[in-house]
Design a protein around this motif. Sequence first.
Motif, PDB file in Angstrom:
ATOM      1  N   ALA A   1      23.114   9.900  14.812  1.00 48.73           N
ATOM      2  CA  ALA A   1      24.135  10.480  13.940  1.00 48.73           C
ATOM      3  C   ALA A   1      23.653  11.766  13.274  1.00 48.73           C
ATOM      4  CB  ALA A   1      24.548   9.467  12.880  1.00 48.73           C
ATOM      5  N   SER A   2      22.379  11.788  12.918  1.00 44.94           N
ATOM      6  CA  SER A   2      21.830  12.962  12.237  1.00 44.94           C
ATOM      7  C   SER A   2      21.435  14.067  13.207  1.00 44.94           C
ATOM      8  CB  SER A   2      20.609  12.559  11.401  1.00 44.94           C
ATOM      9  OG  SER A   2      19.554  12.110  12.244  1.00 44.94           O
TER      10      SER A   2
ATOM     11  N   TYR B   1      24.715   2.752  25.325  1.00 46.18           N
ATOM     12  CA  TYR B   1      24.138   4.067  25.058  1.00 46.18           C
ATOM     13  C   TYR B   1      24.975   4.777  24.006  1.00 46.18           C
ATOM     14  CZ  TYR B   1      20.594   4.221  28.703  1.00 46.18           C
ATOM     15  OH  TYR B   1      19.468   3.991  29.454  1.00 46.18           O
ATOM     16  N   VAL B   2      24.291   5.371  23.032  1.00 40.76           N
ATOM     17  CA  VAL B   2      24.966   6.166  22.014  1.00 40.76           C
ATOM     18  C   VAL B   2      24.432   7.593  22.079  1.00 40.76           C
ATOM     19  CG1 VAL B   2      25.407   4.216  20.467  1.00 40.76           C
ATOM     20  CG2 VAL B   2      23.268   5.499  20.240  1.00 40.76           C
ATOM     21  N   ALA B   3      25.273   8.541  21.716  1.00 38.00           N
ATOM     22  CA  ALA B   3      24.883   9.951  21.725  1.00 38.00           C
ATOM     23  C   ALA B   3      25.407  10.622  20.470  1.00 38.00           C
ATOM     24  CB  ALA B   3      25.426  10.648  22.969  1.00 38.00           C
ATOM     25  N   THR B   4      24.721  11.655  20.057  1.00 40.96           N
ATOM     26  CA  THR B   4      25.104  12.374  18.851  1.00 40.96           C
ATOM     27  C   THR B   4      26.329  13.243  19.080  1.00 40.96           C
ATOM     28  OG1 THR B   4      24.370  14.011  17.230  1.00 40.96           O
ATOM     29  CG2 THR B   4      23.439  14.196  19.432  1.00 40.96           C
ATOM     30  N   ASP B   5      27.190  13.287  18.084  1.00 41.89           N
ATOM     31  CA  ASP B   5      28.374  14.142  18.149  1.00 41.89           C
ATOM     32  C   ASP B   5      27.986  15.610  18.332  1.00 41.89           C
ATOM     33  OD1 ASP B   5      30.177  12.085  17.915  1.00 41.89           O
ATOM     34  OD2 ASP B   5      30.558  12.371  15.782  1.00 41.89           O
ATOM     35  N   LYS B   6      26.801  15.976  17.817  1.00 43.65           N
ATOM     36  CA  LYS B   6      26.375  17.371  17.894  1.00 43.65           C
ATOM     37  C   LYS B   6      26.200  17.814  19.344  1.00 43.65           C
ATOM     38  CE  LYS B   6      24.075  17.542  13.384  1.00 43.65           C
ATOM     39  NZ  LYS B   6      22.792  17.790  12.655  1.00 43.65           N
TER      40      LYS B   6
ATOM     41  N   TYR C   1      28.803   7.132  10.520  1.00 45.39           N
ATOM     42  CA  TYR C   1      27.809   7.988  11.160  1.00 45.39           C
ATOM     43  C   TYR C   1      28.476   8.803  12.270  1.00 45.39           C
ATOM     44  CZ  TYR C   1      24.011   5.258   8.963  1.00 45.39           C
ATOM     45  OH  TYR C   1      23.153   4.656   8.078  1.00 45.39           O
ATOM     46  N   GLY C   2      27.917   9.973  12.575  1.00 40.64           N
ATOM     47  CA  GLY C   2      28.495  10.845  13.602  1.00 40.64           C
ATOM     48  C   GLY C   2      27.892  10.633  14.975  1.00 40.64           C
TER      49      GLY C   2
ATOM     50  N   PRO D   1      19.443  -0.159  14.620  1.00 42.65           N
ATOM     51  CA  PRO D   1      20.069   0.560  13.512  1.00 42.65           C
ATOM     52  C   PRO D   1      19.455   1.918  13.180  1.00 42.65           C
ATOM     53  CG  PRO D   1      20.016  -1.772  13.029  1.00 42.65           C
ATOM     54  CD  PRO D   1      19.235  -1.588  14.303  1.00 42.65           C
ATOM     55  N   PRO D   2      18.121   2.033  13.071  1.00 36.68           N
ATOM     56  CA  PRO D   2      17.585   3.370  12.788  1.00 36.68           C
ATOM     57  C   PRO D   2      17.771   4.344  13.941  1.00 36.68           C
ATOM     58  CG  PRO D   2      15.802   1.788  13.100  1.00 36.68           C
ATOM     59  CD  PRO D   2      17.053   0.997  13.007  1.00 36.68           C
ATOM     60  N   LEU D   3      17.877   3.827  15.171  1.00 35.01           N
ATOM     61  CA  LEU D   3      18.140   4.707  16.311  1.00 35.01           C
ATOM     62  C   LEU D   3      19.530   5.308  16.200  1.00 35.01           C
ATOM     63  CD1 LEU D   3      17.229   3.998  20.017  1.00 35.01           C
ATOM     64  CD2 LEU D   3      19.435   4.978  19.400  1.00 35.01           C
ATOM     65  N   VAL D   4      20.519   4.490  15.843  1.00 37.54           N
ATOM     66  CA  VAL D   4      21.883   4.994  15.683  1.00 37.54           C
ATOM     67  C   VAL D   4      21.939   6.021  14.560  1.00 37.54           C
ATOM     68  CG1 VAL D   4      24.235   4.380  15.005  1.00 37.54           C
ATOM     69  CG2 VAL D   4      23.001   2.969  16.655  1.00 37.54           C
TER      70      VAL D   4
END
Length: 351
Positions: free
Chosen positions: A96-97, A237-242, A118-119, A89-92
Amino acid sequence: MRRRTTRLIGAVGSLALASTLVACGSSSDTTAPLSNAADASNAKHPEWSKYTFTIGDNSGDGSEALAERTGVFDNAPYKVKFARFTYGPPLVQAAASGDIDLGSVGDVPPITGAAKEYGFKVVAVNRSLTPDQAVENIIVPKGSKLKTAADLKGKKIAVPQGSSAHGLALNALKSVGLGPKDAKLVFLDPAASATAFNTGKVDAWSIWNPQSAIAVKNGARILVKGLPPIDQTSSYYVATDKSLSDKTKRAALTDVLKRLSREFAWAVKNPDEYAQALSKEQGIPLADAKASLAAYSNRVTPVEQADIELEQKLADVFLEAGQITKKVDVKSITDNLLPAGYDSSKLKVTS
């Protein structure tokens, strides 16, 4: 010049920034087997030189130690650094940030993260090479009288909230006609969960390896195995929208993911060194790392429709159980970085 990685420390819910990355020293194929690996990703991209990518390391998955050992990022036209997190959870949230660019988590964190809007996006899958072996379990202490999932009614279950183990607990209860109100889910982070379990403050513990394997070695017993149909053996794997929204940066991030998949493909073929990497990062005995190695032996592929359907089903379970308050559309948070047919287990790597 060898490109070294520097680690950031990921605390629960926040990221503590550390020193910047430096490039120094030298390496050879003997010490860095992937530093000169022939691959299309080694093409020169001077436009990527301005980027520094932060990779989320989930509970010491070996990624940082393996990057050093294999030299997989040595010839990368960008820099990388690592951020350590105790669970998903804190990784996601960090993805997002924009505090990290890429990281691997279990099946639940993308769902709870999406429910909070979250983004981030799910960009690839880590598929277990041993899908018949559970990577997490619900365990009970030595001497416990609990025999089946039905016996969890009215009992206290330690669970890291929003983690894959949270999903296992919900589905295990549902499989015997129980809901979260029929048992007491005690939400604690992994370290606090371990303390509660070891001191008898809870009746059961839903947790992944190596914690599960270590506890079992010390006398605990598996009550419910984390296997289909009540649990997934894949992670995501998750990645930031930025990073994903910028065409040039997205291309570079795809290269990061491919290199990561290559180092893990090498690790699978070199289990002794893989275990050493896990032992180093998790601070556990080498024997314990070897015992839980199967939980970390994966192949990286694109997200498929079947994965989306499994995640959607899990998201609906969380909504039905009142664990999230917003319906999640998993397809809308999926954005594949890898080309169709990509499979890291088919990569040619030296052993």
